[in-house]
Write a protein that holds these residues in place. Structure first.
Motif, PDB file in Angstrom:
ATOM      1  N   VAL A 211       0.957  -1.348  -0.022  1.00 21.96           N
ATOM      2  CA  VAL A 211       0.133   0.245   0.112  1.00 21.96           C
ATOM      3  C   VAL A 211       0.901   1.245  -0.044  1.00 21.96           C
ATOM      4  O   VAL A 211       1.817   1.242   0.692  1.00 21.96           O
ATOM      5  CB  VAL A 211      -0.885  -0.044   1.311  1.00 21.96           C
ATOM      6  CG1 VAL A 211      -1.788   1.165   1.505  1.00 21.96           C
ATOM      7  CG2 VAL A 211      -1.777  -1.278   1.264  1.00 21.96           C
ATOM      8  N   CYS A 212       0.497   2.244  -0.737  1.00 28.40           N
ATOM      9  CA  CYS A 212       1.068   3.488  -0.694  1.00 28.40           C
ATOM     10  C   CYS A 212       0.014   4.550  -0.841  1.00 28.40           C
ATOM     11  O   CYS A 212      -0.716   4.681  -1.653  1.00 28.40           O
ATOM     12  CB  CYS A 212       2.076   3.586  -1.941  1.00 28.40           C
ATOM     13  SG  CYS A 212       2.757   5.363  -1.957  1.00 28.40           S
ATOM     14  N   VAL A 213      -0.076   5.318   0.361  1.00 27.81           N
ATOM     15  CA  VAL A 213      -1.081   6.476   0.387  1.00 27.81           C
ATOM     16  C   VAL A 213      -0.362   7.743   0.336  1.00 27.81           C
ATOM     17  O   VAL A 213       0.482   7.800   1.225  1.00 27.81           O
ATOM     18  CB  VAL A 213      -1.901   6.264   1.517  1.00 27.81           C
ATOM     19  CG1 VAL A 213      -2.932   7.297   1.702  1.00 27.81           C
ATOM     20  CG2 VAL A 213      -2.527   4.952   1.524  1.00 27.81           C
ATOM     21  N   THR A 214      -0.884   8.841  -0.513  1.00 30.47           N
ATOM     22  CA  THR A 214      -0.251  10.188  -0.527  1.00 30.47           C
ATOM     23  C   THR A 214      -1.066  11.160   0.166  1.00 30.47           C
ATOM     24  O   THR A 214      -2.251  11.341  -0.097  1.00 30.47           O
ATOM     25  CB  THR A 214       0.118  10.463  -2.077  1.00 30.47           C
ATOM     26  OG1 THR A 214       1.145   9.319  -2.627  1.00 30.47           O
ATOM     27  CG2 THR A 214       0.825  11.671  -1.920  1.00 30.47           C
ATOM     28  N   SER A 215      -0.463  12.025   0.751  1.00 31.09           N
ATOM     29  CA  SER A 215      -1.266  13.271   1.397  1.00 31.09           C
ATOM     30  C   SER A 215      -0.215  14.401   1.346  1.00 31.09           C
ATOM     31  O   SER A 215       1.126  14.136   1.275  1.00 31.09           O
ATOM     32  CB  SER A 215      -1.794  12.824   2.730  1.00 31.09           C
ATOM     33  OG  SER A 215      -0.957  13.064   3.745  1.00 31.09           O
ATOM     34  N   GLY A 216      -0.774  15.688   1.473  1.00 28.91           N
ATOM     35  CA  GLY A 216      -0.252  16.946   1.372  1.00 28.91           C
ATOM     36  C   GLY A 216      -0.280  17.687   0.080  1.00 28.91           C
ATOM     37  O   GLY A 216      -0.711  16.978  -0.880  1.00 28.91           O
ATOM     38  N   ARG A 217      -0.372  18.805   0.152  1.00 32.18           N
ATOM     39  CA  ARG A 217      -0.317  19.836  -0.904  1.00 32.18           C
ATOM     40  C   ARG A 217      -1.432  19.609  -1.734  1.00 32.18           C
ATOM     41  O   ARG A 217      -1.171  19.502  -3.133  1.00 32.18           O
ATOM     42  CB  ARG A 217       0.895  19.946  -1.482  1.00 32.18           C
ATOM     43  CG  ARG A 217       1.026  21.026  -2.546  1.00 32.18           C
ATOM     44  CD  ARG A 217       2.219  22.016  -2.080  1.00 32.18           C
ATOM     45  NE  ARG A 217       2.252  23.080  -2.978  1.00 32.18           N
ATOM     46  CZ  ARG A 217       2.896  23.520  -4.123  1.00 32.18           C
ATOM     47  NH1 ARG A 217       3.947  22.870  -4.332  1.00 32.18           N
ATOM     48  NH2 ARG A 217       2.574  24.777  -4.581  1.00 32.18           N
ATOM     49  N   GLY A 218      -2.640  19.344  -1.523  1.00 33.76           N
ATOM     50  CA  GLY A 218      -4.062  19.179  -2.191  1.00 33.76           C
ATOM     51  C   GLY A 218      -4.101  17.706  -2.811  1.00 33.76           C
ATOM     52  O   GLY A 218      -5.015  17.501  -3.705  1.00 33.76           O
ATOM     53  N   VAL A 219      -2.941  16.937  -2.312  1.00 34.90           N
ATOM     54  CA  VAL A 219      -3.233  15.354  -3.210  1.00 34.90           C
ATOM     55  C   VAL A 219      -4.118  14.593  -2.403  1.00 34.90           C
ATOM     56  O   VAL A 219      -4.907  13.937  -2.922  1.00 34.90           O
ATOM     57  CB  VAL A 219      -1.967  14.740  -3.236  1.00 34.90           C
ATOM     58  CG1 VAL A 219      -1.837  13.367  -3.717  1.00 34.90           C
ATOM     59  CG2 VAL A 219      -0.814  15.745  -4.094  1.00 34.90           C
TER      60      VAL A 219
END
Length: 172
Positions: free
Chosen positions: A56-64
């Motif tokens: 699993v790869c979950v991205t967060s930050g800067r509107g993503v």
């Protein structure tokens, strides 16, 4: 016109542990959650990576993505009994080109984890390790030769996580 560059960090959560280390696993998830909560304050991206039933790869930050989504994912993660650390390493290396640095939250300091740190150092990719250890484990911890050690390693003892995280203040 100019190219825009975003700082992007990987937050790698080690999920592989024996039943006897489940308390350390819970500490590791809490530590990962504390870093996930810092993303809205920064102009950067954070990729949370771990292996559950699948990689699993979950991205967060800067509107993503949103911190709440990352926290929901962390709330559902559970320890894995079959050590598939190679899958986690592969996931991280697939994203390597976009990364500015890596924070590893580890439950063990065995050869596969040391080998990953060596690979990251050769790339070179700045690497910090937050190592979860049982009570009193920091006293007897052997980080091995300098070539195996990350740029920074902080030992976090079960029951004393807050004190260990205070060691991060002032490091850059």
């Amino acid at each position: 016109f100019q190219d825009e560059y975003l700082v992007r960090h990987a937050l790698l959560l080690d999920t592989f542990c024996e039943v006897s280390r489940d308390a350390l696993f819970e500490d590791a998830v809490a530590v990962a959650a504390s870093f996930a909560c810092t993303v809205p304050d920064q102009e950067s991206l954070l990729d949370l990576m771990f292996v559950g039933p699948r990689a699993v790869c979950v991205t967060s930050g800067r509107g993503v993505g949103h911190t709440e989504q990352m926290l929901e994912v962390l709330a559902a993660v559970s320890p894995e009994r079959e050590n598939r650390f190679a899958e986690l390493e592969s996931l991280l290396l697939q994203h390597r080109a976009a990364l500015s640095g890596c924070l590893l939250v580890l439950l063990d300091w065995d050869e596969p984890r040391r080998a990953l740190v060596r690979r990251l150092k050769l790339m070179p990719l700045p690497c910090w390790v937050l190592m979860l250890v049982p009570p009193g484990g920091a006293e007897h911890f052997d980080a091995g030769p300098p070539g195996d050690q990350p740029d920074h390693m902080i030992l976090l003892e079960h029951g004393r996580i807050r004190e260990g995280l205070q060691n991060l203040e002032g490091l850059s």
